[in-house]
Design an enzyme around this catalytic site. Structure first.
Site, PDB file in Angstrom:
ATOM      1  N   SER A 251       0.750  -1.244   0.008  1.00 32.18           N
ATOM      2  CA  SER A 251      -0.043   0.042   0.160  1.00 32.18           C
ATOM      3  C   SER A 251       0.843   1.133  -0.068  1.00 32.18           C
ATOM      4  O   SER A 251       2.075   1.087   0.218  1.00 32.18           O
ATOM      5  CB  SER A 251      -0.980  -0.214   1.309  1.00 32.18           C
ATOM      6  OG  SER A 251      -0.204   0.312   2.421  1.00 32.18           O
ATOM      7  N   LYS A 252       0.251   2.267  -0.232  1.00 29.30           N
ATOM      8  CA  LYS A 252       0.996   3.618  -0.315  1.00 29.30           C
ATOM      9  C   LYS A 252       2.176   3.854   0.657  1.00 29.30           C
ATOM     10  O   LYS A 252       2.991   4.573   0.589  1.00 29.30           O
ATOM     11  CB  LYS A 252      -0.176   4.749  -0.239  1.00 29.30           C
ATOM     12  CG  LYS A 252      -0.746   5.037  -1.383  1.00 29.30           C
ATOM     13  CD  LYS A 252      -0.963   6.473  -1.572  1.00 29.30           C
ATOM     14  CE  LYS A 252      -1.601   6.738  -2.942  1.00 29.30           C
ATOM     15  NZ  LYS A 252      -3.262   6.993  -3.238  1.00 29.30           N
ATOM     16  N   ARG A 253       1.835   3.484   2.173  1.00 29.75           N
ATOM     17  CA  ARG A 253       2.837   3.734   2.847  1.00 29.75           C
ATOM     18  C   ARG A 253       4.072   2.957   2.663  1.00 29.75           C
ATOM     19  O   ARG A 253       5.259   3.335   3.461  1.00 29.75           O
ATOM     20  CB  ARG A 253       2.546   3.347   4.420  1.00 29.75           C
ATOM     21  CG  ARG A 253       2.206   1.986   4.882  1.00 29.75           C
ATOM     22  CD  ARG A 253       1.232   1.868   5.712  1.00 29.75           C
ATOM     23  NE  ARG A 253       0.610   0.475   5.923  1.00 29.75           N
ATOM     24  CZ  ARG A 253       1.343  -0.689   6.576  1.00 29.75           C
ATOM     25  NH1 ARG A 253       2.346  -0.552   7.238  1.00 29.75           N
ATOM     26  NH2 ARG A 253       0.477  -1.593   6.568  1.00 29.75           N
ATOM     27  N   HIS A 254       4.171   2.017   1.845  1.00 26.64           N
ATOM     28  CA  HIS A 254       5.431   1.344   1.371  1.00 26.64           C
ATOM     29  C   HIS A 254       6.142   2.304   0.234  1.00 26.64           C
ATOM     30  O   HIS A 254       7.284   2.031   0.123  1.00 26.64           O
ATOM     31  CB  HIS A 254       5.225  -0.167   0.843  1.00 26.64           C
ATOM     32  CG  HIS A 254       4.601  -1.103   1.821  1.00 26.64           C
ATOM     33  ND1 HIS A 254       3.002  -1.466   1.715  1.00 26.64           N
ATOM     34  CD2 HIS A 254       5.037  -1.462   3.143  1.00 26.64           C
ATOM     35  CE1 HIS A 254       3.065  -2.290   3.100  1.00 26.64           C
ATOM     36  NE2 HIS A 254       3.979  -1.900   3.863  1.00 26.64           N
ATOM     37  N   GLY A 255       5.487   2.978  -0.451  1.00 30.86           N
ATOM     38  CA  GLY A 255       5.949   3.811  -1.389  1.00 30.86           C
ATOM     39  C   GLY A 255       5.124   4.018  -2.450  1.00 30.86           C
ATOM     40  O   GLY A 255       3.864   3.621  -2.231  1.00 30.86           O
TER      41      GLY A 255
END
Ligand code: GLU
Length: 480
Positions: A251-255
């Protein structure tokens, strides 16, 4: 002949997981001379996002995943956009009502709501399963809204063999009578994708494993129609590495997680495709670099893994760096020069600067950081002038700079070769180490220790005026 499809819902950007599904579906067909279809699943009107279909089509075009049938291309099974096929779904739903595999349900939203528990969870209780023909006709005559539900068997179990996960089996008693056609006449995904896959001749359904356990319901629809079931190829989740070392759904928090964001960050479509091809599929040998044609030749279901694949941004960077190195000067400049033009003053020789960066970046987004020393005169301390190998000190560097300044001011052809010759000659005349001379000038001009190129290359990049100005500045700082 193998026929596969990619059936995205146009709900926004193209997630990397979706792109991998498209790629594997495409490769499965193409590795065996089969056909690949694009179908747009837009029946969930609430989730539609304007322009999302274009994003899908553009992404497939940029990645070289070309479809044999689909929107814009046409084909014998069109239309390929589900909202244009509503009458087909209605017709097929009615067939199942006739054969007893489906029924009209007139339950009101309030009644359905009342079936839920405190947590809002609760299924349908089969209230309208056995309405008489008279009741149905009367409800219809009164204009009562209705949905069409699939009648699940009361007993037994349903199983199928997934090509990746093996046998999946479920007790029919656990299956709810799911809605096939909603009150507004739109079909649900659960129903219409089955109708489409059958009518479009799809032999292998490749998709994310979130559908693994609902597939028995779809199998029951095939059985109810008397159609041959397709092969199912469910793909494992894509995971991302969390800060604490664990993994969770990408998800977005990974990049960046959309194809477009990765491209905007400077990743090349070829590198992205090559990398995600390996996220869940293992080639037979140790080959890592694949063109699309090589992927088509090598891909096979036996290389698919059911363990979740972890998206590793470091590895993607590494692939990208390799792909950037392999770009021709022309291809590379087409991407690098606009970025440099936007960042650097006019006086900077961008073609030279781009050339210096070609083997030093692993993504185009790094250019901005890499050229900060060109855009700004960075703050620095005198200890940068100290270098053991060349035996330089700030004092020696100051002397070198003072002595070379007039020589450099006299240079007319401001290019690497001329500048190099001048500094080389100066070193010989003064019996100094060439390395020491180059060190002093490079640090003075760059104002940082690590640079993409040597003293004279950098001076060519900066141009005469800025190079001389920086050397003067360095002398005054070293004299202070
Ligand atoms: N429209 C569905 C999705 O985007 C497709 C699933 C399938 O491939 O059957 O998840």
């Amino acid at each position: 002949m193998i026929v596969t499809r990619f059936a995205p819902s146009p709900t926004g950007f193209m997630h990397i997981g979706n792109l991998r599904t498209a790629l594997y579906s495409y490769l499965l067909a193409k590795s065996q001379g089969g056909k690949f279809i694009l179908r747009i699943e837009d029946t969930d009107q609430v989730r539609l996002v304007e322009g999302a279909t274009d994003v899908i089509i553009n992404t497939l075009a940029q990645t070289g995943i070309d479809y044999d049938e689909g929107p814009g291309v046409g084909g014998e099974h069109g239309p390929y956009v589900q909202s244009q096929r509503l009458s087909i779904y209605k017709e097929y739903a009615e067939k199942l009502v006739k054969s007893g595999h489906a029924y009209y349900c007139f339950c009101t939203p309030e009644r359905l709501e009342s079936l839920k528990d405190d947590k809002g969870i609760g299924g349908y209780d089969g209230h309208c399963r056995n309405l008489s023909q008279d009741e149905i006709q009367q409800n219809l005559a009164e204009g009562k809204p209705f949905v069409i539900r699939q009648r699940m068997p009361d007993e037994g179990s349903t199983s199928y063999v997934d090509e990746v996960y093996g046998e999946v089996s479920i007790d029919n008693s656990e299956l709810r009578d799911q809605i096939m056609i909603k009150a507004d006449g739109f079909p649900t995904y659960n129903f219409c994708h089955v109708v489409d896959d059958h009518l479009m001749g799809v032999t292998h359904v490749v998709r994310g494993n979130e559908y693994l356990t609902s597939t028995p319901k779809y199998c029951l629809l095939y059985d109810a129609f008397g159609w041959e079931r397709p092969h199912y190829v469910h793909l494992p989740l894509l995971m991302g590495k969390d800060a604490d070392g664990n993994v969770s759904k990408l998800s977005k928090r990974h990049g960046a997680v959309s194809f477009q964001d990765l491209v905007n960050d400077g990743y090349l479509p070829e590198a992205i495709v090559n990398y995600i091809a390996l996220l869940g599929w293992a080639p037979k040998d140790t080959q890592e670099f694949f063109t699309m044609d090589e992927l088509k030749a090598n891909f096979g279901m036996d290389g698919l893994s059911k363990s979740p694949a972890v998206f590793d941004y470091e590895k993607l960077r590494w692939f990208n760096a390799e792909y950037i190195k392999r770009l021709s000067e022309e291809e590379y400049n087409a991407k690098a020069l606009p970025i440099l033009d936007a960042l650097c003053p006019d006086s900077v020789n961008k073609v030279k600067l781009a050339a210096l960066l070609h083997t030093r970046i692993s993504a185009f987004c790094e250019i901005s950081d890499q050229v900060q020393f060109v855009v700004n005169r960075l703050g620095m301390t005198a200890d940068l002038y100290t270098n053991k190998k060349n035996k330089t000190t700030p004092e020696l560097c100051r002397t070198i700079l003072e002595e070379t300044l007039p020589l450099l001011e006299a240079v007319e052809d401001w290019n690497n070769d001329c500048l190099f010759a001048v500094l080389k000659q100066y070193a010989a005349d003064t019996e100094r180490k060439a390395g020491a001379v180059m060190w002093a000038v490079r640090i003075a001009v760059a104002r940082q220790g690590i640079t993409p190129g040597g003293a004279t290359e950098l001076m060519e990049v900066f141009g005469k005026e800025e190079s001389i100005a920086r050397i003067r500045l360095a002398i005054s700082e070293l004299s202070a």
